[in-house]
Design a protein around this motif. Structure first.
Motif, PDB file in Angstrom:
ATOM      1  N   VAL A  58       0.840  -1.202   0.000  1.00 18.42           N
ATOM      2  CA  VAL A  58       0.000   0.000   0.000  1.00 18.42           C
ATOM      3  C   VAL A  58       0.872   1.248   0.000  1.00 18.42           C
ATOM      4  CG1 VAL A  58      -1.793   1.298   1.229  1.00 18.42           C
ATOM      5  CG2 VAL A  58      -1.888  -1.203   1.153  1.00 18.42           C
ATOM      6  N   GLU A  59       1.902   1.270   0.828  1.00 23.92           N
ATOM      7  CA  GLU A  59       2.783   2.433   0.876  1.00 23.92           C
ATOM      8  C   GLU A  59       3.822   2.444  -0.250  1.00 23.92           C
ATOM      9  OE1 GLU A  59       2.482   5.023   2.607  1.00 23.92           O
ATOM     10  OE2 GLU A  59       1.265   4.500   4.365  1.00 23.92           O
ATOM     11  N   PHE A  60       4.346   1.270  -0.617  1.00 25.62           N
ATOM     12  CA  PHE A  60       5.482   1.263  -1.544  1.00 25.62           C
ATOM     13  C   PHE A  60       5.339   0.213  -2.652  1.00 25.62           C
ATOM     14  CE2 PHE A  60       7.151   3.269   2.291  1.00 25.62           C
ATOM     15  CZ  PHE A  60       7.696   4.419   1.739  1.00 25.62           C
ATOM     16  N   GLY A  61       4.128  -0.008  -3.118  1.00 21.69           N
ATOM     17  CA  GLY A  61       3.918  -1.001  -4.157  1.00 21.69           C
ATOM     18  C   GLY A  61       4.195  -0.498  -5.563  1.00 21.69           C
ATOM     19  N   LEU A  62       4.660  -1.425  -6.415  1.00 20.78           N
ATOM     20  CA  LEU A  62       4.825  -1.186  -7.849  1.00 20.78           C
ATOM     21  C   LEU A  62       3.910  -2.146  -8.600  1.00 20.78           C
ATOM     22  CD1 LEU A  62       8.742  -0.984  -8.167  1.00 20.78           C
ATOM     23  CD2 LEU A  62       7.129   0.927  -7.958  1.00 20.78           C
ATOM     24  N   ILE A  63       3.578  -1.784  -9.828  1.00 18.30           N
ATOM     25  CA  ILE A  63       2.731  -2.637 -10.659  1.00 18.30           C
ATOM     26  C   ILE A  63       3.305  -2.675 -12.072  1.00 18.30           C
ATOM     27  CG2 ILE A  63       1.155  -0.757 -11.324  1.00 18.30           C
ATOM     28  CD1 ILE A  63      -1.146  -2.862 -10.982  1.00 18.30           C
ATOM     29  N   ARG A  64       3.199  -3.833 -12.700  1.00 17.40           N
ATOM     30  CA  ARG A  64       3.729  -4.014 -14.051  1.00 17.40           C
ATOM     31  C   ARG A  64       2.639  -3.678 -15.073  1.00 17.40           C
ATOM     32  NH1 ARG A  64       7.406  -9.177 -14.956  1.00 17.40           N
ATOM     33  NH2 ARG A  64       5.604 -10.200 -14.021  1.00 17.40           N
ATOM     34  N   THR A  65       2.956  -2.817 -16.032  1.00 17.89           N
ATOM     35  CA  THR A  65       1.994  -2.396 -17.046  1.00 17.89           C
ATOM     36  C   THR A  65       2.620  -2.530 -18.431  1.00 17.89           C
ATOM     37  OG1 THR A  65       2.654  -0.060 -17.243  1.00 17.89           O
ATOM     38  CG2 THR A  65       1.238  -0.644 -15.379  1.00 17.89           C
ATOM     39  N   ASP A  66       1.812  -2.305 -19.457  1.00 17.30           N
ATOM     40  CA  ASP A  66       2.339  -2.321 -20.824  1.00 17.30           C
ATOM     41  C   ASP A  66       3.386  -1.232 -21.024  1.00 17.30           C
ATOM     42  OD1 ASP A  66       0.671  -4.423 -21.431  1.00 17.30           O
ATOM     43  OD2 ASP A  66      -0.887  -3.164 -22.334  1.00 17.30           O
ATOM     44  N   GLY A  67       3.323  -0.200 -20.221  1.00 15.12           N
ATOM     45  CA  GLY A  67       4.287   0.891 -20.307  1.00 15.12           C
ATOM     46  C   GLY A  67       5.465   0.744 -19.363  1.00 15.12           C
ATOM     47  N   GLY A  68       5.627  -0.461 -18.791  1.00 15.32           N
ATOM     48  CA  GLY A  68       6.719  -0.709 -17.869  1.00 15.32           C
ATOM     49  C   GLY A  68       6.267  -0.668 -16.421  1.00 15.32           C
ATOM     50  N   LEU A  69       7.206  -0.698 -15.497  1.00 20.93           N
ATOM     51  CA  LEU A  69       6.870  -0.647 -14.078  1.00 20.93           C
ATOM     52  C   LEU A  69       6.356   0.746 -13.720  1.00 20.93           C
ATOM     53  CD1 LEU A  69       9.792  -2.550 -12.298  1.00 20.93           C
ATOM     54  CD2 LEU A  69       7.612  -3.431 -13.120  1.00 20.93           C
ATOM     55  N   LYS A  70       5.305   0.772 -12.899  1.00 20.58           N
ATOM     56  CA  LYS A  70       4.725   2.023 -12.446  1.00 20.58           C
ATOM     57  C   LYS A  70       4.522   1.972 -10.939  1.00 20.58           C
ATOM     58  CE  LYS A  70       4.248   3.796 -16.606  1.00 20.58           C
ATOM     59  NZ  LYS A  70       5.001   5.011 -17.047  1.00 20.58           N
ATOM     60  N   ALA A  71       4.574   3.133 -10.311  1.00 25.24           N
ATOM     61  CA  ALA A  71       4.370   3.243  -8.869  1.00 25.24           C
ATOM     62  C   ALA A  71       2.898   3.492  -8.572  1.00 25.24           C
ATOM     63  CB  ALA A  71       5.215   4.373  -8.307  1.00 25.24           C
ATOM     64  N   TYR A  72       2.422   2.895  -7.487  1.00 24.09           N
ATOM     65  CA  TYR A  72       1.084   3.223  -7.006  1.00 24.09           C
ATOM     66  C   TYR A  72       1.059   3.452  -5.500  1.00 24.09           C
ATOM     67  CZ  TYR A  72       0.588  -1.546  -5.187  1.00 24.09           C
ATOM     68  OH  TYR A  72       0.763  -2.713  -4.478  1.00 24.09           O
TER      69      TYR A  72
END
Length: 288
Positions: free
Chosen positions: A173-187
């Motif tokens: 929740v505080e420091f998660g990343l997610i993989r997208t078609d545009g590369g790694l993104k922060a959430y």
């Protein structure tokens, strides 16, 4: 709260659940200007570094003009996902925090950082809580996950395993990343409310970036006063929600029997996306 003996907020007027009136009219123009500066700085980073779901939620909130009125934002959020915002004086006990989440209420600190704390402060302020956390509550899957996490909190307290469960909040929740078609993104709220860690989490060569694994996250300790040495990466928010729906009791028992993993380590079974070189420590020590 025992780790923070000198909390800044005014706890004298709070209700039994730690909620208070936001008292929006009391904010000064200087404080609104500080909010606008923080907001503008982070908003510039979103397109390049943030998950689309976070960007969408930020656009819906449209809170760049000044410190937001939580009642107005709550009405908008409630229509979208059934969540509402409640003002609190600052950090609150885990029991009360879990209970708020389980009721689809997100606690938001009512004060804003001082001018000399723009880049770092120990306690979360309204900018961290609102800008960092509230946008994703417009996403139905993440909103449901947060309620489920709150329900898991009550269970963890009964089992004496809150320390293990809190790691899931910290890393996802505080420091998660997610993989997208545009590369790694922060959430995560922790990095997206921090200009320096937003960039660090995506671009820096120092930290490890590992595929999300619930058991691995539960075993991993963390530091609250430095950039993260490991980030965990989701494929989707559905993945996080589904992992959290399982019975945690066996996982707690397993975790308690196994050694804790320090934040800088890679262990057997890790699915490594980026192997960090640990260079941040060297740069930090040289600058000290």
């Amino acid at each position: 709260m025992d780790s923070y003996p000198n909390l800044r907020g005014d706890y004298s007027q709070m209700a039994t659940d730690y909620t208070i009136a936001q008292d929006w009219a009391r904010y000064t123009e200087e404080e609104h200007a500080r909010w606008r500066m923080l907001y503008a700085r982070q908003a510039k980073l979103l397109k390049r570094f943030a998950a689309q779901e976070f960007i969408d939620g930020t656009a819906t909130l449209d809170a760049g003009d000044g410190i937001p009125d939580l009642e107005i934002a709550s009405a908008r959020l409630s229509r979208a996902t059934g969540w509402r915002l409640v003002a609190v004086p600052g950090l609150i006990p885990e029991t009360d925090f879990f209970a708020h989440l389980a009721r689809r209420q997100f606690p938001v600190t009512n004060w804003i950082r001082k001018a000399d704390e723009i880049d770092y402060l120990v306690e979360p302020d309204i900018f961290h809580d609102f800008f960092g956390h509230v946008p994703l509550l417009f996403n139905p899957v993440f909103a449901d996950y947060m309620q489920l996490y709150g329900e898991k909190g009550a269970e963890a307290e009964k089992l004496g395993t809150s320390k293990i469960l809190v790691r899931l909040y910290w890393y996802m929740v505080e420091f998660g990343l997610i993989r997208t078609d545009g590369g790694l993104k922060a959430y995560g709220a922790g990095m997206l409310s921090s200009a320096a860690e937003t960039r660090f989490s995506i671009e820096d060569k120092s930290p490890n970036r590992l595929r999300f694994d619930l058991k691995r996250v539960m075993r991993t300790s963390y530091k609250i006063d430095d950039f993260q040495e490991t980030y965990f990466v989701l494929d989707s928010f559905d993945e996080l929600f589904e992992a959290t729906r399982r019975d945690f009791a066996p996982l707690y028992e397993l975790t308690q029997r196994q050694p804790e993993i320090t934040p800088d380590r890679i262990v057997a079974g890790d699915r490594v996306i980026t192997l960090g070189d640990g260079s941040w420590k060297q740069r930090r020590d040289q600058a000290a």
